[in-house]
Design a protein around this motif. Structure first.
Motif, short mmCIF file in Angstrom:
data_model
loop_
_atom_site.label_atom_id
_atom_site.label_comp_id
_atom_site.label_asym_id
_atom_site.label_seq_id
_atom_site.Cartn_x
_atom_site.Cartn_y
_atom_site.Cartn_z
N HIS A 55 -3.03 -2.46 0.79
CA HIS A 55 -3.41 -1.94 -0.52
C HIS A 55 -2.16 -1.62 -1.34
N ALA A 56 -1.98 -2.33 -2.43
CA ALA A 56 -0.83 -2.12 -3.30
C ALA A 56 -1.28 -2.21 -4.75
N LEU A 57 -0.61 -1.45 -5.59
CA LEU A 57 -0.93 -1.41 -7.01
C LEU A 57 0.38 -1.58 -7.77
N ALA A 58 0.53 -2.72 -8.43
CA ALA A 58 1.75 -3.00 -9.20
C ALA A 58 1.53 -2.55 -10.64
N THR A 86 5.03 5.75 -3.62
CA THR A 86 5.58 5.10 -4.80
C THR A 86 6.95 4.53 -4.47
N GLY A 87 7.31 3.46 -5.14
CA GLY A 87 8.61 2.83 -4.92
C GLY A 87 8.75 1.60 -5.78
N HIS A 88 9.97 1.07 -5.79
CA HIS A 88 10.23 -0.15 -6.55
C HIS A 88 9.96 -1.40 -5.72
N VAL A 89 10.03 -1.26 -4.39
CA VAL A 89 9.99 -2.43 -3.50
C VAL A 89 8.66 -2.44 -2.76
N HIS A 90 8.11 -3.63 -2.53
CA HIS A 90 6.86 -3.76 -1.78
C HIS A 90 7.14 -3.54 -0.30
N GLY A 121 10.81 3.99 -14.76
CA GLY A 121 10.23 4.46 -16.01
C GLY A 121 8.81 4.02 -16.26
N MET A 122 8.17 3.35 -15.28
CA MET A 122 6.83 2.80 -15.49
C MET A 122 5.74 3.83 -15.23
N GLY A 123 6.08 5.02 -14.77
CA GLY A 123 5.08 6.07 -14.60
C GLY A 123 4.41 6.09 -13.24
N PRO A 157 -6.86 1.19 6.10
CA PRO A 157 -6.47 2.61 6.07
C PRO A 157 -6.37 3.12 4.64
N ARG A 158 -6.47 4.44 4.50
CA ARG A 158 -6.41 5.03 3.16
C ARG A 158 -4.95 5.22 2.76
N ARG A 159 -4.32 4.11 2.50
CA ARG A 159 -2.92 4.11 2.09
C ARG A 159 -2.76 3.16 0.92
N CYS A 160 -1.96 3.56 -0.05
CA CYS A 160 -1.71 2.68 -1.20
C CYS A 160 -0.26 2.81 -1.63
N LEU A 161 0.35 1.68 -1.88
CA LEU A 161 1.72 1.63 -2.40
C LEU A 161 1.65 1.33 -3.90
N ILE A 162 2.28 2.17 -4.69
CA ILE A 162 2.34 1.98 -6.15
C ILE A 162 3.75 1.54 -6.49
N THR A 163 3.89 0.33 -7.01
CA THR A 163 5.20 -0.21 -7.31
C THR A 163 5.36 -0.42 -8.82
#
Length: 654
Positions: free
Chosen positions: A457-460, A445-449, A341-343, A331-337
């Motif tokens: 799909h995740a981008l740390a 976006t979030g701090h936790v996976h 302050g990391m942007g 699916p077209r979903r991505c988690l940015i962790t």
């Protein structure tokens, strides 16, 4: 019995006010009434009463507050203990928010059917229920959660009542009121369009034009956007001299306008264009203006925060990955962790703006964290999304999560939408907000996976490279200063350790002090004891950001971080962590990996990680380490001469 929330929280019996003592008692009553008979868990009551830091006697104190309310309110109102919390049954008592919603619903219906006189009466009656600022005698946390959405609803009711007044030719009577309202709500485009309409019909065309241009400037300065559909339509109607074509009064016989004579329909059609221009529904959920052939087409929602545009620096690889995912992934979903302050938000917003053309049906945005960092109720977010999509949820569904999810998924099915969900904290609050189908895309976006909700799909996000950091600093202070002091600029960005928030704070500080050299700030940042204090400028505050982030985590994780901080800033292995924690290696590794999942530690693959010859390791971000080492908690003292070992001795660091 009458129960009041639209103003100070009060209860009256036969017209006599019941003495409810204390903020906490009012808070418990308000929280139960707002839940409409659903169970309010003890954990929520604790957060509302004690900001998530309850006393040891929490259960006893909650029981005391409920007992007081029972003595005062029974038998008309019944408070029940239902695990895991409490619920309230109001019986035949009158609750003002229920009556307000009923009158508002009937008023909007009458407005849509062009029964303007009846609509105005109903909406005035709804507004008269407000007895001042809402929830003024409850805890700050409850007020912050609940008041904004109710104030938004009240503003929409005001707009609808004003629309009815304009349709009845009462423009002269409401100019003063509208002038005050636009001053109070400068970003509400519908109110501004209504003021333009009233002024024009009073023969004040120049003043109406001034109101439009003032609104366009405010929107550009505050939000970085152009006026929306309704305000533009009002401006165009003003220039065409058609804002004076109001619907003919006298249509409140109860018969919809479509049943009138041809001449009446023609007049109402012209007025429909005017009403749409002067009062088209905003994304906040007010009623739609009367339809007409001349009414402008509904615009897709655009809720994204302003993009940083050319000021966005670095993250080339991450942006390319997000573009590929938004275009092709299933699916077209991505988690940015990433850590605070990391942007994360800046990257997601920039990527969403870049992909706008691929999602012509609109872009939705919601910050899922409240002012205190607590997760927002997904029901409130869904109501906001549905209103942005042009659908007013029925009153019966506003507090029903399953029904709201059904309406939301039906409304978004088949649409090419982009949804940005910022600051997600848990899967339970996130899952209801994910749109269905292959055509929608979601950035989280979030701090936790949260892989269970978002998929694979995740981008740390990690620290920026030195080159990227120098580019960001250069954009903030100008190339002349970094070119003149290259060595000092490198020392400064090294002290910021690749954290975008730290770099922005340092850059803003130098930009505001052109008489400072780069070397001066770099020297101040060299002292680790005061580095976090130095990385602050206005709302760009690294120490406050880290403190708020860590304050929202659990006590066990904070204790683990404090104990592991004795290992310093070098990479360390699971074996080293086990020695410090006094645990088996596998158990220590699981705990440390949990800290990595929460973005508190960074995973590294480096030879020679502390306590191991080579392989996977972990490390603190340097600024997180400084913050954790300053926490007043007990931690082991590292044994002298053995960086991989720790004695079972504790000290208190203050």
């Amino acid at each position: 019995m009458d129960l009041q929330l639209l103003g100070p929280v009060e209860a009256t019996r036969d017209g006599a006010r019941i003495a409810l003592s204390g903020t906490k008692t009012h808070t418990v009553l308000a929280a139960l009434l707002l839940a409409r008979g659903r169970v309010v868990p003890d954990t929520r009551l604790s957060r509302l009463l004690w900001d998530g830091r309850p006393p040891v006697t929490m259960n006893a104190q909650l029981h005391t507050y409920v007992s007081r309310l029972r003595k005062l309110l029974e038998p008309e109102v019944v408070l029940e203990r239902r695990s895991p919390g409490y619920a309230i049954r109001t019986g035949e008592s009158r609750l003002d928010i229920v009556e307000y919603e009923r009158l508002d619903r009937l008023g909007r219906q009458a407005l849509q059917e062009r029964r303007y006189g009846e609509a105005g009466t109903l909406l005035r009656d709804a507004l008269d229920l407000w007895q001042g600022p809402m929830l003024v005698n409850v805890s700050e946390h409850l007020a912050q959660e609940e008041v904004p959405q109710w104030e938004e609803g009240r503003a929409a009711t005001l707009e609808n009542r004003i629309e009815a007044d304009l349709a009845l030719g009462r423009h002269q009577q409401i100019v003063a009121e509208l002038t005050r309202l636009v001053a109070d709500f400068p970003l509400r485009e519908r109110m501004r369009a209504q003021l333009m309409t009233a002024l024009y019909r009073c023969g004040r065309q120049a003043d109406a034009l001034h109101v439009f241009h003032e609104g366009r400037s405010v929107l550009a300065e505050e939000l970085g956007v152009e006026p929306g559909n309704g305000l533009k339509a009002a401006h165009e109607a003003l220039l065409r001299a058609t804002l004076d074509l109001a619907p003919a009064p006298g249509t409140d016989s109860g018969t919809p306008a479509a049943n009138g004579s041809g001449a009446a329909r023609a007049r109402r059609g012209a007025g429909g264009a005017s009403a749409s221009a002067s009062g088209s529904a905003s994304a906040s959920g007010s009623a739609n203006a009367p339809a007409s052939a001349a009414a402008p087409a509904e615009m897709p929602p655009f809720m994204l925060p302003p993009d940083t545009g050319v000021a966005f620096t670095g993250r080339t690889r991450e942006l390319a990955a997000l573009r590929r995912l938004l275009a092709t992934a299933e699916p077209r979903r991505c988690l940015i962790t990433g850590m605070a302050g990391m942007g994360k938000t800046a990257l997601a917003v920039h990527a969403a703006h870049a992909a706008r053309a691929d999602f012509p049906d609109g872009q939705l945005y919601a910050d899922l964290a409240g002012p205190d960092g607590a997760p927002k109720d997904p029901r409130a977010v869904l109501v906001r999304f549905l209103r942005a999509l042009g659908q007013e949820p029925p009153e019966s569904a506003v507090h029903d999560l399953e029904e709201l999810v059904r309406i939301y998924r039906t409304r978004t099915a088949g649409r090419r939408l982009l949804v940005l969900l910022d600051n997600a904290a848990d899967s339970a609050g996130l899952a209801p907000l994910l749109p269905p189908g292959p055509h929608c895309a979601t950035l989280v976006t979030g701090h936790v996976h949260l892989a269970a909700a978002t998929g694979p799909h995740a981008l740390a996000l990690g620290p920026m490279s030195r080159d990227e950091s120098l580019d960001l600093l250069t954009k903030a202070i100008g190339s002349a200063r970094t070119t003149a002091e290259p060595a000092a600029a490198e020392r400064l960005v090294d002290a910021c350790a690749g954290l975008p928030l730290a770099l922005r704070a340092a850059g803003a500080r130098l930009a505001s002090r052109p008489h400072w050299s780069v070397a001066r700030l770099a020297q101040r940042l060299a002292d680790e004891r005061t580095r976090l204090e130095e990385l602050s400028f206005g709302e760009l505050d690294v120490a406050a950001s880290l403190a708020g982030w860590l304050r929202r985590t659990d006590t066990e994780s904070l204790e683990l971080l404090a104990r592991l901080s004795v290992l310093g800033g070098l990479p360390f292995s699971a074996a080293s962590a086990a020695t410090v924690l006094g645990l088996p290696v596998r158990r220590a590794e699981d705990l440390v990996e949990g800290l990595v999942d929460g973005s508190f530690l960074e995973p590294v693959r480096a030879p020679g990680a502390l306590g191991a010859a080579a392989g996977d390791g972990f490390r603190f971000h340097p600024l997180v380490l400084l913050h954790v080492q300053a926490l007043p908690v007990e931690r082991p003292v590292r044994a002298a001469g053995s960086p991989a070992a720790a004695r079972r001795v504790t000290q208190v660091t203050s």
